[in-house]
Design an enzyme around this catalytic site. Structure first.
Site, PDB file in Angstrom:
ATOM      1  N   SER A  55       0.855  -1.192   0.000  1.00  0.00           N
ATOM      2  CA  SER A  55       0.000   0.000   0.000  1.00  0.00           C
ATOM      3  C   SER A  55       0.883   1.231   0.000  1.00  0.00           C
ATOM      4  O   SER A  55       2.051   1.163   0.419  1.00  0.00           O
ATOM      5  CB  SER A  55      -0.857   0.007   1.263  1.00  0.00           C
ATOM      6  OG  SER A  55      -1.564   1.221   1.367  1.00  0.00           O
ATOM      7  N   TYR A  66      -2.593  -0.752  10.345  1.00  0.00           N
ATOM      8  CA  TYR A  66      -2.487  -1.064   8.914  1.00  0.00           C
ATOM      9  C   TYR A  66      -1.129  -0.623   8.366  1.00  0.00           C
ATOM     10  O   TYR A  66      -0.402  -1.413   7.761  1.00  0.00           O
ATOM     11  CB  TYR A  66      -3.630  -0.355   8.189  1.00  0.00           C
ATOM     12  CG  TYR A  66      -3.705  -0.599   6.703  1.00  0.00           C
ATOM     13  CD1 TYR A  66      -4.192  -1.801   6.199  1.00  0.00           C
ATOM     14  CD2 TYR A  66      -3.328   0.387   5.792  1.00  0.00           C
ATOM     15  CE1 TYR A  66      -4.291  -2.020   4.828  1.00  0.00           C
ATOM     16  CE2 TYR A  66      -3.419   0.172   4.427  1.00  0.00           C
ATOM     17  CZ  TYR A  66      -3.903  -1.031   3.948  1.00  0.00           C
ATOM     18  OH  TYR A  66      -4.001  -1.237   2.585  1.00  0.00           O
TER      19      TYR A  66
HETATM   20  N1  LIG Z   1      -8.623  -0.830  -1.404  1.00  0.00           N
HETATM   21  C1  LIG Z   1      -7.629   0.048  -1.324  1.00  0.00           C
HETATM   22  O1  LIG Z   1      -7.833   1.264  -1.428  1.00  0.00           O
HETATM   23  C2  LIG Z   1      -6.224  -0.440  -1.135  1.00  0.00           C
HETATM   24  C3  LIG Z   1      -5.179   0.477  -1.273  1.00  0.00           C
HETATM   25  C4  LIG Z   1      -3.875   0.041  -1.111  1.00  0.00           C
HETATM   26  C5  LIG Z   1      -3.638  -1.287  -0.829  1.00  0.00           C
HETATM   27  N2  LIG Z   1      -4.669  -2.159  -0.709  1.00  0.00           N
HETATM   28  C6  LIG Z   1      -4.365  -3.563  -0.407  1.00  0.00           C
HETATM   29  O2  LIG Z   1      -4.871  -4.375  -1.444  1.00  0.00           O
HETATM   30  C7  LIG Z   1      -5.238  -5.646  -0.900  1.00  0.00           C
HETATM   31  C8  LIG Z   1      -6.669  -5.964  -1.284  1.00  0.00           C
HETATM   32  O3  LIG Z   1      -7.511  -4.947  -0.780  1.00  0.00           O
HETATM   33  P1  LIG Z   1      -9.022  -4.796  -1.230  1.00  0.00           P
HETATM   34  O4  LIG Z   1      -9.352  -3.377  -1.154  1.00  0.00           O
HETATM   35  O5  LIG Z   1      -9.257  -5.502  -2.506  1.00  0.00           O
HETATM   36  O6  LIG Z   1      -9.764  -5.564  -0.026  1.00  0.00           O
HETATM   37  P2  LIG Z   1     -11.229  -6.196   0.058  1.00  0.00           P
HETATM   38  O7  LIG Z   1     -11.637  -6.064   1.491  1.00  0.00           O
HETATM   39  O8  LIG Z   1     -12.129  -5.649  -0.986  1.00  0.00           O
HETATM   40  O9  LIG Z   1     -10.975  -7.729  -0.276  1.00  0.00           O
HETATM   41  C9  LIG Z   1     -10.146  -8.487   0.536  1.00  0.00           C
HETATM   42  C10 LIG Z   1     -10.423  -9.975   0.278  1.00  0.00           C
HETATM   43  O10 LIG Z   1      -9.538 -10.686   1.126  1.00  0.00           O
HETATM   44  C11 LIG Z   1     -10.274 -11.724   1.776  1.00  0.00           C
HETATM   45  N3  LIG Z   1      -9.642 -11.991   3.069  1.00  0.00           N
HETATM   46  C12 LIG Z   1      -9.643 -11.206   4.171  1.00  0.00           C
HETATM   47  N4  LIG Z   1      -8.965 -11.809   5.166  1.00  0.00           N
HETATM   48  C13 LIG Z   1      -8.523 -12.991   4.671  1.00  0.00           C
HETATM   49  C14 LIG Z   1      -7.769 -14.061   5.226  1.00  0.00           C
HETATM   50  N5  LIG Z   1      -7.344 -14.038   6.495  1.00  0.00           N
HETATM   51  N6  LIG Z   1      -7.495 -15.112   4.434  1.00  0.00           N
HETATM   52  C15 LIG Z   1      -7.931 -15.151   3.151  1.00  0.00           C
HETATM   53  N7  LIG Z   1      -8.667 -14.191   2.587  1.00  0.00           N
HETATM   54  C16 LIG Z   1      -8.953 -13.108   3.340  1.00  0.00           C
HETATM   55  C17 LIG Z   1     -11.681 -11.191   1.916  1.00  0.00           C
HETATM   56  O11 LIG Z   1     -12.621 -12.259   2.044  1.00  0.00           O
HETATM   57  C18 LIG Z   1     -11.845 -10.404   0.620  1.00  0.00           C
HETATM   58  O12 LIG Z   1     -12.364 -11.203  -0.420  1.00  0.00           O
HETATM   59  C19 LIG Z   1      -5.016  -5.550   0.604  1.00  0.00           C
HETATM   60  O13 LIG Z   1      -3.770  -6.103   0.949  1.00  0.00           O
HETATM   61  C20 LIG Z   1      -5.014  -4.069   0.862  1.00  0.00           C
HETATM   62  O14 LIG Z   1      -4.275  -3.719   1.999  1.00  0.00           O
HETATM   63  C21 LIG Z   1      -5.968  -1.766  -0.861  1.00  0.00           C
END
Ligand SMILES: NC(=O)c1ccc[n+]([C@@H]2O[C@H](COP(=O)([O-])OP(=O)(O)OC[C@H]3O[C@@H](n4cnc5c(N)ncnc54)[C@H](O)[C@@H]3O)[C@@H](O)[C@H]2O)c1
Length: 292
Positions: A167, A180
């Site tokens: 991130s 986080y």
């Molecule tokens: N959304 C953002 O703005 C953003 C920005 C920067 C980085 N990220 C990173 O991108 C990645 C994905 O984020 P997102 O926004 O798509 O999240 P999201 O919440 O939309 O999806 C996350 C998925 O991970 C699954 N999950 C959660 N805990 C789990 C576990 N212990 N084991 C297996 N599966 C699990 C959930 O069921 C879900 O399907 C994350 O690492 C997040 O930190 C997101």
């Protein structure tokens, strides 16, 4: 540990001589994407599939993971996993080898957020974030590396990738979001250290650091989404509604939009095609965060 990893390493090793070929920039690449039932993971998995990869949709949410895999086609399967549970991660990797014969790309994407002021953060919430984002990446990298090291013995020219969805909060601090940000800073430390250790096996290890996916479920969920969490935590001064919080985050991006899964999939393809890059943290933030 009931999963016999020695057995799966031997199977992966013996399969290196008969890897499937195909069309696309990732043709024949056997890929696990954790957290791929929704959000970034789902969008990235769809793009990698289009480029010819065989894709494991690995997620805690098994019904949704199955829907995503079914929507893709016969080079995709769903596997239920909890990335913070070692046995479960070992099982995910073993099942991947059983189904597709090996592993080329581990995309550790599953991640969670619990934000709030320091005095109000409960220990259990801090531990939850650390266990999924930080320890989960370690476990995924550990079991992927075992298989990839075995595969390397069979084919000294093959290249492998361990990539973590980090991130922009892994590159600079995040106000009232320290659990986080801390887990993501730690993820970059793991990335650099794994990269140094695994170089000799042609395993590249890189982190991709997205900006905010403002249209994704992590932000938009009406109960647990970040817009709601940040509003409640008072993270954005003067914000009275979710719309105020969104406007604030949009205004911080020089390119004036949130990050999308395609932006990240392009960075993943870059990491895989690039044979002279490891241990990097690559920002994909529309100019919001730049490396020093
Ligand atoms: N959304 C953002 O703005 C953003 C920005 C920067 C980085 N990220 C990173 O991108 C990645 C994905 O984020 P997102 O926004 O798509 O999240 P999201 O919440 O939309 O999806 C996350 C998925 O991970 C699954 N999950 C959660 N805990 C789990 C576990 N212990 N084991 C297996 N599966 C699990 C959930 O069921 C879900 O399907 C994350 O690492 C997040 O930190 C997101």
């Amino acid at each position: 540990m009931s999963v016999n990893m020695d057995k799966w390493c031997e199977i992966a090793k013996s399969n290196m001589v008969k890897r499937p070929q195909g069309e696309g920039r990732l043709a024949g690449k056997i890929t696990i994407v954790t957290g791929a039932a929704q959000g970034f993971g789902k969008g990235i998995a769809e793009e990698l599939y289009k480029e010819g990869a065989s894709v494991v949709i690995a997620d805690m949410n098994e019904p949704l993971a199955k829907e995503v895999a079914a929507s893709l086609g016969d080079r995709a399967i769903a596997i239920a996993v909890n990335v913070s549970d070692e046995e479960s991660v070992a099982n995910m990797v073993a099942q991947t080898v059983e189904k597709f014969g090996g592993l080329d790309i581990m995309l550790s994407n599953a991640g969670v957020v619990r934000s709030g002021p320091i005095a109000q953060m409960e220990r259990k919430d801090f531990d939850f974030v650390t266990n999924v984002n930080y320890t989960g990446f370690f476990l995924c990298a550990k079991y992927a590396a075992m298989i990839m090291q075995a595969e390397h013995e069979a084919d000294k020219n093959a290249m492998f990738d361990i990539i973590t969805l980090n991130s922009k909060s892994g590159l600079e601090g995040s106000n009232k979001n320290f659990a986080y940000a801390g887990s993501k800073f730690g993820g970059i430390g793991l990335t650099q250290s794994f990269a140094l250790e695994l170089c000799e096996y042609n395993i590249k290890v890189n982190a991709i650091c997205p900006g905010n996916y403002l249209d994704g479920p992590l932000w938009m969920d009406p109960e647990k989404g970040l817009f709601v969490q940040y509003l409640k935590a008072g993270k954005v001064e003067g914000a009275k509604t979710v719309a105020d919080v969104r406007k604030y985050y949009e205004s911080k991006v020089p390119m004036n939009r949130g990050c999308l899964p395609l932006d990240i999939a392009r960075a993943v393809v870059y990491c895989v095609e690039q044979e002279y890059e490891t241990g990097q943290a690559i920002p994909v933030t529309g100019g919001q965060v730049m490396l020093n």
